[in-house]
Design a protein around this motif. Sequence first.
Motif, PDB file in Angstrom:
ATOM      1  N   GLY A  27       0.715  -1.351  -0.042  1.00  0.00           N
ATOM      2  CA  GLY A  27       0.202  -0.103   0.054  1.00  0.00           C
ATOM      3  C   GLY A  27       0.857   1.125  -0.133  1.00  0.00           C
ATOM      4  N   GLY A  28       2.076   1.136   0.540  1.00  0.00           N
ATOM      5  CA  GLY A  28       2.696   2.496   0.792  1.00  0.00           C
ATOM      6  C   GLY A  28       3.553   2.687  -0.326  1.00  0.00           C
ATOM      7  N   CYS A  29       3.849   1.680  -0.976  1.00  0.00           N
ATOM      8  CA  CYS A  29       4.669   1.648  -2.540  1.00  0.00           C
ATOM      9  C   CYS A  29       3.652   2.208  -3.456  1.00  0.00           C
ATOM     10  N   ARG A  30       2.436   1.576  -3.447  1.00  0.00           N
ATOM     11  CA  ARG A  30       1.602   1.877  -4.422  1.00  0.00           C
ATOM     12  C   ARG A  30       1.096   3.254  -4.157  1.00  0.00           C
ATOM     13  N   GLU A  31       0.977   3.643  -3.160  1.00  0.00           N
ATOM     14  CA  GLU A  31       0.265   4.902  -3.138  1.00  0.00           C
ATOM     15  C   GLU A  31       1.341   6.185  -3.326  1.00  0.00           C
ATOM     16  N   ILE A  32       2.538   6.219  -3.208  1.00  0.00           N
ATOM     17  CA  ILE A  32       3.561   6.992  -3.590  1.00  0.00           C
ATOM     18  C   ILE A  32       3.823   7.019  -5.028  1.00  0.00           C
ATOM     19  N   LEU A  33       3.739   5.969  -5.476  1.00  0.00           N
ATOM     20  CA  LEU A  33       3.906   5.883  -7.111  1.00  0.00           C
ATOM     21  C   LEU A  33       2.599   6.469  -7.575  1.00  0.00           C
ATOM     22  N   VAL A  34       1.438   6.211  -7.113  1.00  0.00           N
ATOM     23  CA  VAL A  34       0.147   6.801  -7.952  1.00  0.00           C
ATOM     24  C   VAL A  34       0.377   8.264  -7.606  1.00  0.00           C
ATOM     25  N   GLN A  35       0.625   8.867  -6.467  1.00  0.00           N
ATOM     26  CA  GLN A  35       0.760  10.193  -6.303  1.00  0.00           C
ATOM     27  C   GLN A  35       1.855  10.927  -6.992  1.00  0.00           C
ATOM     28  N   SER A  36       2.901  10.346  -7.408  1.00  0.00           N
ATOM     29  CA  SER A  36       4.151  10.877  -7.963  1.00  0.00           C
ATOM     30  C   SER A  36       3.905  10.499  -9.506  1.00  0.00           C
ATOM     31  N   ALA A  37       3.720   9.401  -9.838  1.00  0.00           N
ATOM     32  CA  ALA A  37       3.800   9.135 -11.303  1.00  0.00           C
ATOM     33  C   ALA A  37       2.315   9.307 -12.095  1.00  0.00           C
ATOM     34  N   ILE A  38       1.214   9.196 -11.462  1.00  0.00           N
ATOM     35  CA  ILE A  38      -0.100   9.559 -11.955  1.00  0.00           C
ATOM     36  C   ILE A  38      -0.614  10.798 -11.750  1.00  0.00           C
ATOM     37  N   PHE A  39      -0.654  11.220 -10.509  1.00  0.00           N
ATOM     38  CA  PHE A  39      -1.244  12.674 -10.116  1.00  0.00           C
ATOM     39  C   PHE A  39      -0.455  13.605 -10.123  1.00  0.00           C
ATOM     40  N   ASP A  40       0.766  13.436 -10.213  1.00  0.00           N
ATOM     41  CA  ASP A  40       2.352  14.296  -9.773  1.00  0.00           C
ATOM     42  C   ASP A  40       1.871  15.237  -8.556  1.00  0.00           C
ATOM     43  N   VAL A  63       3.395  14.416  -5.731  1.00  0.00           N
ATOM     44  CA  VAL A  63       4.735  14.324  -4.892  1.00  0.00           C
ATOM     45  C   VAL A  63       5.512  14.741  -5.838  1.00  0.00           C
ATOM     46  N   LYS A  64       6.357  15.630  -5.778  1.00  0.00           N
ATOM     47  CA  LYS A  64       7.348  16.156  -6.654  1.00  0.00           C
ATOM     48  C   LYS A  64       8.749  16.209  -6.107  1.00  0.00           C
ATOM     49  N   ILE A  65       9.194  14.898  -5.801  1.00  0.00           N
ATOM     50  CA  ILE A  65      10.318  14.496  -5.354  1.00  0.00           C
ATOM     51  C   ILE A  65      11.228  13.410  -6.287  1.00  0.00           C
ATOM     52  N   SER A  66      12.566  13.436  -6.226  1.00  0.00           N
ATOM     53  CA  SER A  66      13.210  12.396  -7.103  1.00  0.00           C
ATOM     54  C   SER A  66      13.173  11.258  -6.861  1.00  0.00           C
ATOM     55  N   LYS A  67      13.388  10.260  -7.795  1.00  0.00           N
ATOM     56  CA  LYS A  67      13.269   8.976  -7.495  1.00  0.00           C
ATOM     57  C   LYS A  67      13.949   8.403  -6.488  1.00  0.00           C
ATOM     58  N   LYS A  68      15.197   9.089  -6.346  1.00  0.00           N
ATOM     59  CA  LYS A  68      16.190   8.553  -5.015  1.00  0.00           C
ATOM     60  C   LYS A  68      15.370   8.973  -4.018  1.00  0.00           C
ATOM     61  N   LEU A  69      14.891   9.812  -3.711  1.00  0.00           N
ATOM     62  CA  LEU A  69      14.034  10.427  -2.640  1.00  0.00           C
ATOM     63  C   LEU A  69      12.973   9.518  -2.225  1.00  0.00           C
ATOM     64  N   ILE A  70      12.125   9.097  -3.306  1.00  0.00           N
ATOM     65  CA  ILE A  70      11.163   8.072  -3.135  1.00  0.00           C
ATOM     66  C   ILE A  70      11.623   7.038  -2.430  1.00  0.00           C
ATOM     67  N   VAL A  71      12.479   6.243  -3.066  1.00  0.00           N
ATOM     68  CA  VAL A  71      13.163   5.145  -2.783  1.00  0.00           C
ATOM     69  C   VAL A  71      13.648   5.248  -1.509  1.00  0.00           C
ATOM     70  N   ASP A  72      14.291   6.251  -1.102  1.00  0.00           N
ATOM     71  CA  ASP A  72      14.724   6.386   0.450  1.00  0.00           C
ATOM     72  C   ASP A  72      13.731   6.700   1.262  1.00  0.00           C
ATOM     73  N   SER A  73      12.875   7.279   1.048  1.00  0.00           N
ATOM     74  CA  SER A  73      11.634   7.493   1.901  1.00  0.00           C
ATOM     75  C   SER A  73      10.995   6.442   2.092  1.00  0.00           C
ATOM     76  N   LEU A  74      10.880   5.514   1.014  1.00  0.00           N
ATOM     77  CA  LEU A  74       9.984   4.179   1.476  1.00  0.00           C
ATOM     78  C   LEU A  74      10.732   3.204   2.394  1.00  0.00           C
ATOM     79  N   ILE A  75      12.116   3.093   1.889  1.00  0.00           N
ATOM     80  CA  ILE A  75      12.746   2.114   2.889  1.00  0.00           C
ATOM     81  C   ILE A  75      12.913   2.682   4.368  1.00  0.00           C
ATOM     82  N   ASP A  76      13.071   3.810   4.373  1.00  0.00           N
ATOM     83  CA  ASP A  76      13.215   4.564   5.725  1.00  0.00           C
ATOM     84  C   ASP A  76      11.854   4.634   6.615  1.00  0.00           C
ATOM     85  N   THR A  77      10.821   4.707   5.814  1.00  0.00           N
ATOM     86  CA  THR A  77       9.560   5.108   6.443  1.00  0.00           C
ATOM     87  C   THR A  77       9.155   3.496   6.884  1.00  0.00           C
TER      88      THR A  77
END
Length: 127
Positions: free
Chosen positions: A86-99, A101-115
Amino acid sequence: ELGSPVSPAEQMRGNVDRIVDSVLKKPELAKIIFNEAVGLDKKIDQRLSAFYDDLINIIESSIKRGIQFGLIRHVNTRAAACIVLGGCREILVQSAIFDNVKISKKLIVDSLIDTLLGGLSAKPMLT
């Protein structure tokens, strides 16, 4: 994998990075899989259900391995796998589909893993 020169943490980061990269490169595919395909017809719903079940099984297997390696605390692995998906899906929906979440791919990956690994609590909560 056991015996791999790459640590389990590095393997996880690589897996998350590949998933995020593929979704961000093809947002139109993400839009169909994550947003528009549900409810089109019974066959598509069944295929999507099987697709998500496969993903949950893969994530759950990874969580079990993480527990064995001592990287992840003991949790209900099925519930945790759903939360991870759910966490992975939602950040990808918000960044790739709805735009939204305007953060870099690296920050998306880092944030997913950290959280997902660190949680949100400043200190461990007692259960």
